[in-house]
Structures are given as structure tokens and as C-alpha cells.
Design a protein around this motif. Structure first.
Motif, PDB file in Angstrom:
ATOM      1  N   PHE A 118      13.002  -2.965 -13.734  1.00  0.00           N
ATOM      2  CA  PHE A 118      13.981  -4.046 -13.916  1.00  0.00           C
ATOM      3  C   PHE A 118      13.767  -5.081 -12.813  1.00  0.00           C
ATOM      4  CE2 PHE A 118      17.677  -1.585 -16.189  1.00  0.00           C
ATOM      5  CZ  PHE A 118      16.899  -1.508 -17.315  1.00  0.00           C
ATOM      6  N   GLU A 119      13.288  -6.265 -13.170  1.00  0.00           N
ATOM      7  CA  GLU A 119      13.059  -7.350 -12.193  1.00  0.00           C
ATOM      8  C   GLU A 119      12.517  -6.800 -10.878  1.00  0.00           C
ATOM      9  OE1 GLU A 119      13.538 -10.768 -12.256  1.00  0.00           O
ATOM     10  OE2 GLU A 119      14.206 -10.882 -14.328  1.00  0.00           O
ATOM     11  N   PRO A 120      11.410  -6.062 -10.902  1.00  0.00           N
ATOM     12  CA  PRO A 120      10.957  -5.413  -9.656  1.00  0.00           C
ATOM     13  C   PRO A 120      10.608  -6.385  -8.537  1.00  0.00           C
ATOM     14  CG  PRO A 120       9.289  -5.228 -11.380  1.00  0.00           C
ATOM     15  CD  PRO A 120      10.509  -5.792 -12.030  1.00  0.00           C
ATOM     16  N   LEU A 121      10.147  -7.592  -8.925  1.00  0.00           N
ATOM     17  CA  LEU A 121       9.751  -8.549  -7.887  1.00  0.00           C
ATOM     18  C   LEU A 121      10.922  -8.899  -6.979  1.00  0.00           C
ATOM     19  CD1 LEU A 121       7.504 -11.009  -9.938  1.00  0.00           C
ATOM     20  CD2 LEU A 121       6.767  -9.236  -8.363  1.00  0.00           C
ATOM     21  N   LEU A 122      12.129  -8.849  -7.522  1.00  0.00           N
ATOM     22  CA  LEU A 122      13.289  -9.186  -6.702  1.00  0.00           C
ATOM     23  C   LEU A 122      14.105  -7.973  -6.282  1.00  0.00           C
ATOM     24  CD1 LEU A 122      13.982 -12.468  -8.430  1.00  0.00           C
ATOM     25  CD2 LEU A 122      14.072 -12.191  -5.968  1.00  0.00           C
ATOM     26  N   LEU A 123      14.314  -7.049  -7.240  1.00  0.00           N
ATOM     27  CA  LEU A 123      15.189  -5.928  -6.907  1.00  0.00           C
ATOM     28  C   LEU A 123      14.562  -5.005  -5.847  1.00  0.00           C
ATOM     29  CD1 LEU A 123      17.009  -4.884 -10.204  1.00  0.00           C
ATOM     30  CD2 LEU A 123      17.659  -6.510  -8.466  1.00  0.00           C
ATOM     31  N   LEU A 124      13.248  -4.947  -5.789  1.00  0.00           N
ATOM     32  CA  LEU A 124      12.612  -4.098  -4.767  1.00  0.00           C
ATOM     33  C   LEU A 124      12.870  -4.636  -3.349  1.00  0.00           C
ATOM     34  CD1 LEU A 124      10.526  -1.540  -4.642  1.00  0.00           C
ATOM     35  CD2 LEU A 124       9.004  -3.332  -3.864  1.00  0.00           C
ATOM     36  N   PRO A 125      12.518  -5.906  -3.066  1.00  0.00           N
ATOM     37  CA  PRO A 125      12.828  -6.388  -1.703  1.00  0.00           C
ATOM     38  C   PRO A 125      14.331  -6.460  -1.417  1.00  0.00           C
ATOM     39  CG  PRO A 125      11.811  -8.143  -3.022  1.00  0.00           C
ATOM     40  CD  PRO A 125      11.719  -6.895  -3.815  1.00  0.00           C
ATOM     41  N   ILE A 126      15.143  -6.745  -2.456  1.00  0.00           N
ATOM     42  CA  ILE A 126      16.598  -6.776  -2.226  1.00  0.00           C
ATOM     43  C   ILE A 126      17.066  -5.371  -1.830  1.00  0.00           C
ATOM     44  CG2 ILE A 126      18.860  -7.003  -3.351  1.00  0.00           C
ATOM     45  CD1 ILE A 126      17.781  -9.348  -4.949  1.00  0.00           C
ATOM     46  N   GLY A 127      16.617  -4.373  -2.600  1.00  0.00           N
ATOM     47  CA  GLY A 127      16.996  -2.985  -2.316  1.00  0.00           C
ATOM     48  C   GLY A 127      16.579  -2.582  -0.913  1.00  0.00           C
ATOM     49  N   PHE A 128      15.372  -2.959  -0.521  1.00  0.00           N
ATOM     50  CA  PHE A 128      14.919  -2.587   0.819  1.00  0.00           C
ATOM     51  C   PHE A 128      15.726  -3.324   1.890  1.00  0.00           C
ATOM     52  CE2 PHE A 128      12.302  -2.621   4.596  1.00  0.00           C
ATOM     53  CZ  PHE A 128      12.010  -1.281   4.703  1.00  0.00           C
ATOM     54  N   GLY A 129      16.057  -4.584   1.600  1.00  0.00           N
ATOM     55  CA  GLY A 129      16.879  -5.356   2.541  1.00  0.00           C
ATOM     56  C   GLY A 129      18.226  -4.681   2.762  1.00  0.00           C
ATOM     57  N   ILE A 130      18.850  -4.216   1.667  1.00  0.00           N
ATOM     58  CA  ILE A 130      20.147  -3.532   1.782  1.00  0.00           C
ATOM     59  C   ILE A 130      19.966  -2.267   2.633  1.00  0.00           C
ATOM     60  CG2 ILE A 130      22.003  -2.366   0.512  1.00  0.00           C
ATOM     61  CD1 ILE A 130      21.209  -4.046  -1.946  1.00  0.00           C
ATOM     62  N   PHE A 131      18.891  -1.534   2.345  1.00  0.00           N
ATOM     63  CA  PHE A 131      18.638  -0.269   3.026  1.00  0.00           C
ATOM     64  C   PHE A 131      18.488  -0.476   4.537  1.00  0.00           C
ATOM     65  CE2 PHE A 131      15.359   2.936   4.286  1.00  0.00           C
ATOM     66  CZ  PHE A 131      16.154   4.066   4.155  1.00  0.00           C
ATOM     67  N   VAL A 132      17.651  -1.433   4.894  1.00  0.00           N
ATOM     68  CA  VAL A 132      17.255  -1.543   6.295  1.00  0.00           C
ATOM     69  C   VAL A 132      18.353  -2.151   7.182  1.00  0.00           C
ATOM     70  CG1 VAL A 132      16.077  -3.799   6.282  1.00  0.00           C
ATOM     71  CG2 VAL A 132      15.177  -1.945   7.679  1.00  0.00           C
ATOM     72  N   VAL A 133      19.216  -3.001   6.609  1.00  0.00           N
ATOM     73  CA  VAL A 133      20.269  -3.575   7.473  1.00  0.00           C
ATOM     74  C   VAL A 133      21.450  -2.640   7.649  1.00  0.00           C
ATOM     75  CG1 VAL A 133      19.748  -6.008   7.055  1.00  0.00           C
ATOM     76  CG2 VAL A 133      21.414  -4.851   5.602  1.00  0.00           C
ATOM     77  N   ASN A 134      21.495  -1.581   6.843  1.00  0.00           N
ATOM     78  CA  ASN A 134      22.635  -0.680   6.948  1.00  0.00           C
ATOM     79  C   ASN A 134      22.360   0.527   7.835  1.00  0.00           C
ATOM     80  OD1 ASN A 134      25.077  -1.591   5.382  1.00  0.00           O
ATOM     81  ND2 ASN A 134      23.394  -2.105   3.997  1.00  0.00           N
ATOM     82  N   PHE A 135      21.627   0.268   8.891  1.00  0.00           N
ATOM     83  CA  PHE A 135      21.468   1.241   9.963  1.00  0.00           C
ATOM     84  C   PHE A 135      22.126   0.639  11.187  1.00  0.00           C
ATOM     85  CE2 PHE A 135      18.145   2.522   7.112  1.00  0.00           C
ATOM     86  CZ  PHE A 135      18.131   3.908   7.221  1.00  0.00           C
ATOM     87  N   PRO A 136      22.860   1.442  11.944  1.00  0.00           N
ATOM     88  CA  PRO A 136      23.498   0.855  13.118  1.00  0.00           C
ATOM     89  C   PRO A 136      22.457   0.475  14.174  1.00  0.00           C
ATOM     90  CG  PRO A 136      23.915   3.224  12.999  1.00  0.00           C
ATOM     91  CD  PRO A 136      23.191   2.849  11.749  1.00  0.00           C
ATOM     92  N   LEU A 137      22.760  -0.533  14.911  1.00  0.00           N
ATOM     93  CA  LEU A 137      21.966  -0.999  16.057  1.00  0.00           C
ATOM     94  C   LEU A 137      20.618  -1.627  15.703  1.00  0.00           C
ATOM     95  CD1 LEU A 137      22.540   1.965  18.588  1.00  0.00           C
ATOM     96  CD2 LEU A 137      24.043   0.082  18.050  1.00  0.00           C
ATOM     97  N   VAL A 138      20.282  -1.786  14.428  1.00  0.00           N
ATOM     98  CA  VAL A 138      18.988  -2.404  14.108  1.00  0.00           C
ATOM     99  C   VAL A 138      19.063  -3.910  14.399  1.00  0.00           C
ATOM    100  CG1 VAL A 138      18.112  -0.736  12.413  1.00  0.00           C
ATOM    101  CG2 VAL A 138      19.628  -2.555  11.655  1.00  0.00           C
ATOM    102  N   PRO A 139      18.101  -4.420  15.161  1.00  0.00           N
ATOM    103  CA  PRO A 139      18.152  -5.849  15.518  1.00  0.00           C
ATOM    104  C   PRO A 139      17.556  -6.720  14.410  1.00  0.00           C
ATOM    105  CG  PRO A 139      16.347  -4.795  16.673  1.00  0.00           C
ATOM    106  CD  PRO A 139      16.960  -3.734  15.794  1.00  0.00           C
ATOM    107  N   LEU A 140      18.296  -6.900  13.327  1.00  0.00           N
ATOM    108  CA  LEU A 140      17.752  -7.657  12.193  1.00  0.00           C
ATOM    109  C   LEU A 140      18.578  -8.884  11.816  1.00  0.00           C
ATOM    110  CD1 LEU A 140      16.651  -4.725   9.855  1.00  0.00           C
ATOM    111  CD2 LEU A 140      15.162  -6.302  11.062  1.00  0.00           C
TER     112      LEU A 140
END
Lengths: 191, 381
Positions: free
Chosen positions: B45-67
Motif C-alpha cells: 500500500f503506497e510503499p514509497l510513502l508509507l515505508l519512510p513515514i512508518g520508519f519516521g514514526i518508529f524512530v522519533v518515538n524513542f526517548p532521548l533521540v536527538p532528531l
């Protein structure tokens, strides 16, 4: 306190029975009277200063006052009234100030009970301020007009495309016809 | 080093990890990120967008990550830089439109310009949802940004949301792209419900051939009309038409090639990760995003309804009838919505080829959504 004493003296002189306490302590009575005056004054002040939670400049004459609308006329300059509203609403989000020369319309796009405050200059001498209640008719009317607007934009594009398409097609077919005729003439000449 | 210093150092190391700063929101957001990555990787399903969006959600939801914050020296961190220059400055949606313009062949729309009206009718959902969203306590600006989801145009949704309700960017963009991916699931029941057997079998005359001159002039003409009538969306539509002019003129093949390939791919990466990065659990886990998804679906369904209804109304006045199945393509989701029209049409008549006819309203939907966005922007500005 001075005001309290004056009111107390007035009441004590005119209605001696009312202001005579059991122990005759005037200071306590004056304090109680002051508190009573402040308490009585508070709702008056708040009623005078807002309408549907929109700030209302004190003074002026009420022209229209009903549930969804308040209109007042002030003897102040247009700039003074506009400055009052700019200051009173400076920290409020979701507001739009539309300056239309002699009229300033302040619209609320948040969830406030009022929809707009219109400040308009009357012959440069006085200023009218109209505050209106938030209403569904404005939202529905505005959205309907905008939906029709989308149709209008695409209809204009449709008409211009149809027109330009017709011109280009006829131009190209004439050119094509010209090429065919030139070809025919050439072949006749050759023959 | 004595034992006290050793313990102190270990304590310092442990505190610098995110272990003690984890909250219940983190795993919930990882699950949401996982869902979108699953939809992209497994369901395509719209992999070109949903993949980076999904990863963006994943990576910013860790505490203390400087992003997404600001460094001690006052500089914005990596994803904050992408977000600031790409989305807050509205560069990415416009550059995406340049690439989309370079990919788009407006031939079917030019050959049958009356399909532009279907693109207008399909914006019904934008305005209906606007009203519905206000009832749920959203402000007018938020309601406008939710309504536009139904237009099924990702860059336009991002552009409008960034203007009117930037705090809702993540939810709105995600809803828009999710529903665009789900066009084949959402639209067919509505299409079947609104059309009769006879209507679905209407065959349309083959489209005329469009000359190169017409195709070259179209982007200029469209830009002229839009710039005069809805100037607020010229950054978007101007770039779209520039991309299309580059394509149709045929004199800048290298630029067209870059715009429709490398450039759009690059901005898609930055768009996806920046949108995902806005979805931090602290802001995202409340009732509003759920309502955005619900109202986005309503908007999408009503837009589909509006497109089909417009064809039915047009058919009352036309000699040559239009197949109402192409009305659903009036939402922009190009070319997915047109393909759905083709597939449903062929379910009832194997020899009915609706794809090129449906591309007309599909492209009109792009212009219609931009016009609707322009109207909404003008309402507040």
C-alpha cells in the motif's frame, strides 16, 4: 475606603436605623459595606466588558442589542477603537483582522461564541462596533459559495480549453488541408 | 577508581540510555509504525510513502533521540531540519508537484474537457466533511485541513494543513496517503451502490487525438486561469504546470527526466520521514488523530459519491452519456482511482475500456482539489 465611608455617612445620616449596629463599630461596618459594594460591582463590570466573550469597549450608545448581535456607537476615533480591539485580542489565536479602509472586520476561526467584530467609521465623526454570534448559517453559506467557486474555476478552465482546442484544431486542420492542396498542385504540375 | 566512582559512572551511562525514559506511549507508537511498515512492505500500500513515514514514526518515538529537537548549541536536529526546510517552508509538496507534472499526460482531459466538472463535483466531500468535523469540536482551520483529505491528493493535503493547522500535519498526511492506498477497497462498494447495471455498461466514444500544440499550451492556460482565480495555490499548481510544460515541450528532456525520477524520489524520502517524525506519541495519542482518520474516510467516501452524482446530473443534459463509474475517479489519487473505474467497468462488460476516459476526471480531480484548497485558504487569509 473613602468611598465606603462616604456611603456609610450618607446611609447613617439618612437611614440611622439601618446603620446602627449592636457594638457601634464603624470600621467593621465600613469594611462590610466596601466588600458588599465590590461584590455588587463585579458582575456589572464583567457584563459591561464582554458580549459572547468578545471584548466590548465601555461607554458608547447601544443601537441594537439582541441575543446574537450587539451594536454600539462611540464618539471616539476609528483608530482608537481599532487600537483597543487589537490590544484586547492580541494574544488570541485563530483570529483574522481584515482591514477594509474605513472598516475593520475581526473574524474568529476558533471555537469562540462570537463570530465577528466589525468596527466601522461613520462619517469620520463616530464609530460603530457590531459583534455577531457564531452561526451555522455563516459556515454553511461560506462553504456553499466556495464549493460553487470550485465549479466556477473548473468551468472557466473547461470553457477556455474548449475554445482553445477548437481554435487549434481548426488551425491545424486548415494547415493540413493546405499541405494536402499544395501536394496535389505539385503532383498536378509534375504530371 | 574507587567503587563509588565506578557506580557513579555506571549510573551516568545508564541515565544516558533511553531505558529509564521509556513510557507506555513508546511501544504504542512503535506498533502504529509497525502497522504502516507492514502495509507498505507486505500489502504494497503506497510503499514509497508509507515505508519512510512508518520508519519516521518508529524512530522519533524513542526517548532521548536527538532528531526532532534542538541541540544544546541551539541548532535544529536532523529530522527537524528536514521538517523545517521541507514542510514548514512548503518546499517539498511543491517540488513533488513539479515531478508529478513531469509524469502527467493531460491528453485525456484535453480531449474531453467536460470531465473537469466531474473533478469539481468530487470535491463535495471536502466541504461536507468540513461541516462534520466542526461538530466534533475542531476549529474551522483544522476542519478545513481534515476535509481536504477526501481530495486524495497528498501534496495538496500537506500544503493546506501546513498553512492552516500545522500541528495536525502527521495525522492528516498519514490519513491522506492511507486512504489513497485503499482506493480499491473504499470506492467499489460506493460505485456499485450508486450505479445501475445499465449505467455501468455505458460505452464511451474513443477519445480524439490531442495535438502536441494543445498539450504544450494546456499548462500555460491552466496556470493562467488558476493564477487569476485561485492565486493561493499557485506555488503548487505553478510547479505542477511547469513540470508538465517541460514534459510536453520536449525541449528539456534532461530536466524532465530529473524531475520525474531523481528529484521526486529524493523529495519523497524527505517527505515521508519528515511527516512520520511529526507523530510523536505525546502529541499523537489522543482522540483527535482517530477523529481525523474517521472524518478522512467520510470525506473520501463523499468525494467518490460527489463525482458519480455529478456524472449522473451531467447525463441528464448530454446526448452522449458518460459512464458514471468514471465519476469516482474525480478524487485525485492518480492513476489508482482511474484503474478502479476500469476494473469495475470490466466486471460488467469485458470489452468496455474506461481507463483513458477515467483519466480525464482523475486529472481534473488534481486541479479540483487544488482549487478547493485555494478556496479554503482564501477563506482564512
Amino acid at each position: 475606603m473613602i468611598l465606603g465611608r462616604q456611603v456609610y455617612s450618607f446611609l447613617a445620616n439618612n437611614y440611622p436605623g439601618v446603620m446602627t449596629g449592636a457594638n457601634g463599630d464603624e470600621t467593621v461596618k465600613v469594611t462590610i459595606l466596601m466588600i458588599a459594594l465590590v461584590v455588587a460591582a463585579v458582575p456589572t463590570v464583567s457584563l459591561a466588558d464582554d458580549f459572547l466573550e468578545a471584548p466590548v469597549l465601555s461607554g458608547g450608545t447601544i443601537v441594537v442589542s439582541r441575543e446574537g448581535c450587539l451594536e454600539k456607537v462611540y464618539g471616539q476615533t476609528y483608530e482608537e477603537v481599532v487600537a483597543f480591539y487589537r490590544d484586547a485580542l492580541k494574544d488570541q489565536p485563530d483570529l483574522k483582522f481584515r482591514d477594509r479602509g474605513n472598516t475593520m472586520v475581526i473574524e474568529d476561526f476558533g471555537n469562540r461564541p462570537w463570530h465577528s467584530i466589525t468596527v466601522s467609521s461613520i462619517d469620520g465623526a463616530s464609530v460603530k462596533v457590531a459583534i455577531t454570534k457564531d452561526s451555522w448559517s455563516w459556515v454553511l453559506g461560506s462553504l456553499t459559495v466556495r464549493f460553487i467557486g470550485v465549479f466556477a474555476v473548473l468551468a472557466v478552465l473547461y470553457l477556455s480549453m474548449s475554445l482553445s482546442g477548437a481554435i487549434i484544431t481548426s488551425f491545424l486542420s486548415r494547415k493540413e488541408l493546405g499541405t494536402i492542396r499544395a501536394g496535389q498542385t505539385l503532383s498536378r504540375e509534375k504530371a | 577508581m574507587n567503587s563509588y566512582e565506578m557506580l557513579d559512572m555506571l549510573n551516568g551511562i545508564l541515565n544516558s540510555t533511553g531505558l529509564f525514559a521509556l513510557t507506555w506511549r513508546c511501544p504504542v507508537m512503535w506498533a502504529i509504525a509497525g502497522l504502516f511498515i507492514y502495509l507498505a512492505v507486505v500489502r504494497k500500500f503506497e510503499p514509497l510513502l508509507l515505508l519512510p513515514i512508518g520508519f519516521g514514526i518508529f524512530v522519533v518515538n524513542f526517548p532521548l533521540v536527538p532528531l526532532m529537537g534542538t541541540s544544546e548549541a541551539g541548532y535544529p536536529e536532523l529530522l527537524r531540519v528536514f521538517y523545517h526546510y521541507g514542510l514548514e517552508w512548503e518546499v517539498i509538496p511543491c517540488v513533488m508537484f513539479l515531478g508529478l507534472g513531469a509524469m502527467t499526460d493531460f491528453g485525456p482531459l484535453i480531449a474531453n474537457p467536460k470531465t473537469l466538472l466531474i473533478g469539481a463535483g468530487a470535491q463535495l466531500g471536502v466541504f461536507v466533511t468540513f461541516i462534520g468535523t466542526i461538530l466534533f469540536g475542531f476549529t474551522l482551520k483544522e476542519a478545513a485541513s481534515v476535509g481536504i483529505i477526501g481530495g486524495a491528493d497528498g501534496p495538496t493535503t500537506i500544503y493546506l494543513t501546513q498553512h492552516l493547522a500545522p500541528h495536525m500535519l502527521g495525522a492528516n498526511a498519514l490519513a491522506a496517503y492511507s486512504y489513497m492506498a485503499m482506493v480499491p477497497l473504499i470506492q467499489p462498494p460506493i460505485m456499485r451502490w450508486l450505479t445501475s447495471d445499465g449505467e455501468r455498461k455505458i460505452r464511451m466514444r474513443q477519445l480524439r487525438e490531442v495535438s502536441k500544440l494543445e498539450k504544450t499550451l494546456y499548462p500555460l492556460l491552466a496556470c493562467l486561469v488558476i493564477a487569476i482565480l485561485v492565486p493561493a495555490v499557485v506555488p503548487l499548481m505553478g510547479m505542477f504546470m511547469l513540470g508538465n510544460l517541460m514534459r510536453e515541450s520536449g525541449v528539456v528532456a534532461r530536466l524532465t527526466n530529473t524531475a520525474e525520477n531523481d528529484l521526486i524520489n529524493i523529495v519523497t524520502i524527505f517527505l515521508g520521514i519528515s511527516v512520520g517524525a511529526t507523530m510523536h506519541g505525546d502529541k499523537f495519542l489522543n482522540a483527535k488523530p482517530l477523529l481525523v482518520f474517521a472524518m478522512g474516510l467520510v470525506s473520501f467516501a463523499v468525494c467518490t459519491f460527489g463525482g458519480i452524482l455529478t456524472v449522473k446530473v451531467m447525463n441528464l443534459f448530454l446526448k452522449e452519456k458518460i459512464n458514471p463509474l468514471i465519476g469516482s475517479a474525480g478524487v485525485s489519487a492518480v492513476p489508482m482511482a482511474a484503474r478502479v473505474s476500469q476494473l469495475i467497468g470490466q466486471e460488467y462488460d469485458r470489452k468496455n475500456y474506461l481507463l483513458m476516459h477515467a483519466m480525464g476526471p482523475n486529472l481534473a480531480g488534481v486541479v479540483g482539489t487544488a482549487a478547493a484548497a485555494g478556496m479554503l485558504l482564501a477563506m482564512f487569509e
